[in-house]
Motif scaffolding. Structure first.
Motif, PDB file in Angstrom:
ATOM      1  N   ALA A  69      44.276  32.045  13.801  1.00 18.56           N
ATOM      2  CA  ALA A  69      42.823  32.070  13.943  1.00 18.56           C
ATOM      3  C   ALA A  69      42.253  32.199  12.555  1.00 18.56           C
ATOM      4  N   ARG A  70      43.105  32.249  11.731  1.00 16.51           N
ATOM      5  CA  ARG A  70      42.770  32.562  10.322  1.00 16.51           C
ATOM      6  C   ARG A  70      42.130  31.346   9.733  1.00 16.51           C
ATOM      7  N   PRO A  71      41.244  31.374   8.663  1.00 14.58           N
ATOM      8  CA  PRO A  71      40.605  29.885   8.035  1.00 14.58           C
ATOM      9  C   PRO A  71      41.681  29.034   7.543  1.00 14.58           C
ATOM     10  N   ALA A  72      41.634  27.729   7.898  1.00 16.43           N
ATOM     11  CA  ALA A  72      42.836  26.830   7.638  1.00 16.43           C
ATOM     12  C   ALA A  72      42.974  26.977   5.992  1.00 16.43           C
ATOM     13  N   ASP A  73      42.070  27.096   5.093  1.00 16.66           N
ATOM     14  CA  ASP A  73      42.366  27.121   3.734  1.00 16.66           C
ATOM     15  C   ASP A  73      42.660  28.454   3.109  1.00 16.66           C
ATOM     16  N   GLU A  74      42.887  29.382   3.941  1.00 16.56           N
ATOM     17  CA  GLU A  74      43.336  30.724   3.552  1.00 16.56           C
ATOM     18  C   GLU A  74      44.850  30.631   3.052  1.00 16.56           C
ATOM     19  N   PRO A  75      45.027  31.320   1.738  1.00 17.38           N
ATOM     20  CA  PRO A  75      46.751  31.253   1.480  1.00 17.38           C
ATOM     21  C   PRO A  75      47.609  31.821   2.643  1.00 17.38           C
ATOM     22  N   ALA A  76      48.778  31.498   2.701  1.00 18.60           N
ATOM     23  CA  ALA A  76      49.455  31.874   3.953  1.00 18.60           C
ATOM     24  C   ALA A  76      49.621  33.524   3.669  1.00 18.60           C
ATOM     25  N   TRP A  77      49.976  34.140   2.427  1.00 15.62           N
ATOM     26  CA  TRP A  77      50.280  35.210   2.231  1.00 15.62           C
ATOM     27  C   TRP A  77      49.159  36.281   2.585  1.00 15.62           C
ATOM     28  N   GLU A  78      47.785  35.852   2.386  1.00 20.53           N
ATOM     29  CA  GLU A  78      46.686  36.696   2.656  1.00 20.53           C
ATOM     30  C   GLU A  78      46.548  36.393   4.036  1.00 20.53           C
ATOM     31  N   ALA A  79      46.632  35.325   4.728  1.00 21.02           N
ATOM     32  CA  ALA A  79      46.579  35.280   6.393  1.00 21.02           C
ATOM     33  C   ALA A  79      47.527  35.797   6.923  1.00 21.02           C
ATOM     34  N   LEU A  80      48.779  36.135   6.655  1.00 17.07           N
ATOM     35  CA  LEU A  80      49.822  36.851   7.247  1.00 17.07           C
ATOM     36  C   LEU A  80      49.306  38.350   6.950  1.00 17.07           C
ATOM     37  N   ARG A  81      48.837  39.027   5.938  1.00 18.26           N
ATOM     38  CA  ARG A  81      48.478  40.329   5.919  1.00 18.26           C
ATOM     39  C   ARG A  81      47.535  40.481   6.749  1.00 18.26           C
ATOM     40  N   ARG A  82      46.296  39.689   6.887  1.00 16.15           N
ATOM     41  CA  ARG A  82      44.967  39.869   7.663  1.00 16.15           C
ATOM     42  C   ARG A  82      45.456  39.641   9.064  1.00 16.15           C
ATOM     43  N   SER A  83      46.589  38.873   9.687  1.00 22.92           N
ATOM     44  CA  SER A  83      46.744  39.032  11.039  1.00 22.92           C
ATOM     45  C   SER A  83      47.318  40.400  11.322  1.00 22.92           C
ATOM     46  N   LEU A  84      47.747  41.194  10.374  1.00 21.26           N
ATOM     47  CA  LEU A  84      48.256  42.462  10.632  1.00 21.26           C
ATOM     48  C   LEU A  84      47.142  43.476  11.068  1.00 21.26           C
ATOM     49  N   ASP A  85      46.035  43.103  10.747  1.00 24.20           N
ATOM     50  CA  ASP A  85      44.921  44.270  10.724  1.00 24.20           C
ATOM     51  C   ASP A  85      44.789  45.120  12.217  1.00 24.20           C
ATOM     52  N   GLU A  86      44.944  44.231  13.179  1.00 26.17           N
ATOM     53  CA  GLU A  86      44.671  44.914  14.481  1.00 26.17           C
ATOM     54  C   GLU A  86      45.791  45.941  14.694  1.00 26.17           C
ATOM     55  N   HIS A  87      46.982  45.385  14.586  1.00 26.65           N
ATOM     56  CA  HIS A  87      48.222  46.558  14.823  1.00 26.65           C
ATOM     57  C   HIS A  87      48.013  47.493  13.938  1.00 26.65           C
ATOM     58  N   VAL A  88      48.106  47.230  12.701  1.00 26.05           N
ATOM     59  CA  VAL A  88      47.854  48.291  11.997  1.00 26.05           C
ATOM     60  C   VAL A  88      46.810  49.367  11.945  1.00 26.05           C
ATOM     61  N   ALA A  89      45.876  48.894  12.365  1.00 28.49           N
ATOM     62  CA  ALA A  89      44.427  49.788  12.765  1.00 28.49           C
ATOM     63  C   ALA A  89      44.822  50.373  14.071  1.00 28.49           C
ATOM     64  N   ALA A  90      45.493  50.009  15.006  1.00 28.40           N
ATOM     65  CA  ALA A  90      46.031  50.761  16.035  1.00 28.40           C
ATOM     66  C   ALA A  90      46.880  52.096  15.714  1.00 28.40           C
ATOM     67  N   LEU A  91      47.822  51.779  14.829  1.00 22.72           N
ATOM     68  CA  LEU A  91      48.688  52.880  14.227  1.00 22.72           C
ATOM     69  C   LEU A  91      47.925  54.093  13.610  1.00 22.72           C
ATOM     70  N   ASP A  92      46.906  53.434  12.911  1.00 23.23           N
ATOM     71  CA  ASP A  92      46.354  54.363  12.029  1.00 23.23           C
ATOM     72  C   ASP A  92      45.440  55.387  13.111  1.00 23.23           C
ATOM     73  N   ARG A  93      44.894  54.532  13.905  1.00 19.66           N
ATOM     74  CA  ARG A  93      44.094  55.358  14.956  1.00 19.66           C
ATOM     75  C   ARG A  93      44.991  56.527  15.668  1.00 19.66           C
ATOM     76  N   ASP A  94      45.805  56.111  16.444  1.00 17.40           N
ATOM     77  CA  ASP A  94      46.854  56.973  17.303  1.00 17.40           C
ATOM     78  C   ASP A  94      46.214  58.225  17.645  1.00 17.40           C
ATOM     79  N   PRO A  95      45.344  58.514  18.372  1.00 17.15           N
ATOM     80  CA  PRO A  95      44.496  59.719  18.613  1.00 17.15           C
ATOM     81  C   PRO A  95      45.254  60.811  19.228  1.00 17.15           C
ATOM     82  N   ASP A  96      46.447  60.518  20.013  1.00 17.14           N
ATOM     83  CA  ASP A  96      47.189  61.713  20.356  1.00 17.14           C
ATOM     84  C   ASP A  96      48.580  61.638  19.956  1.00 17.14           C
ATOM     85  N   GLY A  97      48.920  60.880  18.892  1.00 19.12           N
ATOM     86  CA  GLY A  97      50.041  60.808  18.388  1.00 19.12           C
ATOM     87  C   GLY A  97      51.108  60.240  19.093  1.00 19.12           C
TER      88      GLY A  97
END
Length: 255
Positions: free
Chosen positions: A83-111
């Motif tokens: 779903a990332r913009p078609a003209d976005e570089p692959a490296w940047e697109a890969l990093r942004r595709s991790l955002d939701e998973h990374v945010a879930a790990l950082d929230r982890d309210p109950d550990g």
């Protein structure tokens, strides 16, 4: 085939997914409380009011209860990459595709996710199953990365190299997060790891010494100055402990 057959099939699949989620959730709590090796299928079955044989129809092994949900996380990352913009570089697109998973790990309210990561890192029996799931993530991402690389020789090889590198940086970041007992932010650690790779690539190609990594996400989960949520247990590991990506517990649902 009647018109109701697809509906019934869909409802059966939803029911199966719901039961699997309940079994996995209860199993993870027992694994964290008593240890993966010491917890039996029969104990898990008793916890949810089923027979051990019935549980085995939903999960082939205890390992699958832990890492099975990683398939859903990998599919989510692949969907966000597509779903990332078609003209976005692959490296940047890969990093942004991790955002939701990374945010879930950082929230982890109950550990729970941190405790799961500790268990994965400290349980040799889970390492093979974990590696297999991580290879599945690579296979999901490689065709999507290749589409962003255009033509040229060895396109699939280049795509796999990028996917493997970014996922390895994620894995290293999760290992550092686990070592810190949750004190560090996964999003920050991912960008540090990616920045190190970018810098090394720049040096190898004779470019600038400090190649830039993708900018850190502006989501609250990654930008918050808070170091560790209140009440989180510090679960540091020995320096020689193996590393692994956490499977989602109650803090991150599988797709």
């Amino acid at each position: 085939m009647s018109s109701t057959d697809p509906l019934r099939s869909g409802l059966r699949e939803l029911t199966r997914q719901s039961v699997r989620a309940q079994i996995s959730d209860r199993a993870m709590k027992l694994f964290i409380e008593h240890g993966f090796e010491k917890t039996t299928i029969e104990q898990i079955a008793a916890e949810i009011g089923m027979s051990g044989r019935s549980v085995s129809r939903y999960f082939a092994s205890k390992e699958d209860m832990v890492v099975g949900n990683l398939t859903g996380i990998g599919q989510g990352i692949a969907e966000r990459l597509a779903a990332r913009p078609a003209d976005e570089p692959a490296w940047e697109a890969l990093r942004r595709s991790l955002d939701e998973h990374v945010a879930a790990l950082d929230r982890d309210p109950d550990g729970t996710l941190l405790a799961t990561s500790v268990m994965l890192a400290g349980t040799p029996a889970l390492q093979g199953a974990l590696a297999k799931k991580q290879r599945e993530w690579q296979d999901l991402l490689v065709p999507l990365v290749a589409e962003r690389l255009g033509g040229g020789e060895h396109r699939e090889l280049r795509a796999r190299a990028l996917a493997v590198t970014v996922l390895s940086c994620l894995n290293a970041a999760v290992g550092a997060w686990t070592d810190s007992g949750g004190a560090e932010r996964v999003g920050v650690l991912v960008d540090v790891a990616l920045g190190a790779v970018g810098e090394a690539a720049g040096e190898a190609s004779g470019g600038p010494r400090h190649a830039s990594a993708p900018q850190a996400s502006s989501s609250p989960a990654e930008s918050s100055p808070e170091r560790r949520p209140a009440g989180r247990t510090d679960r540091r590991l020995p320096a020689d402990a193996p590393r692994g990506l956490p499977a989602p517990g109650s803090g991150e649902s599988a797709r």
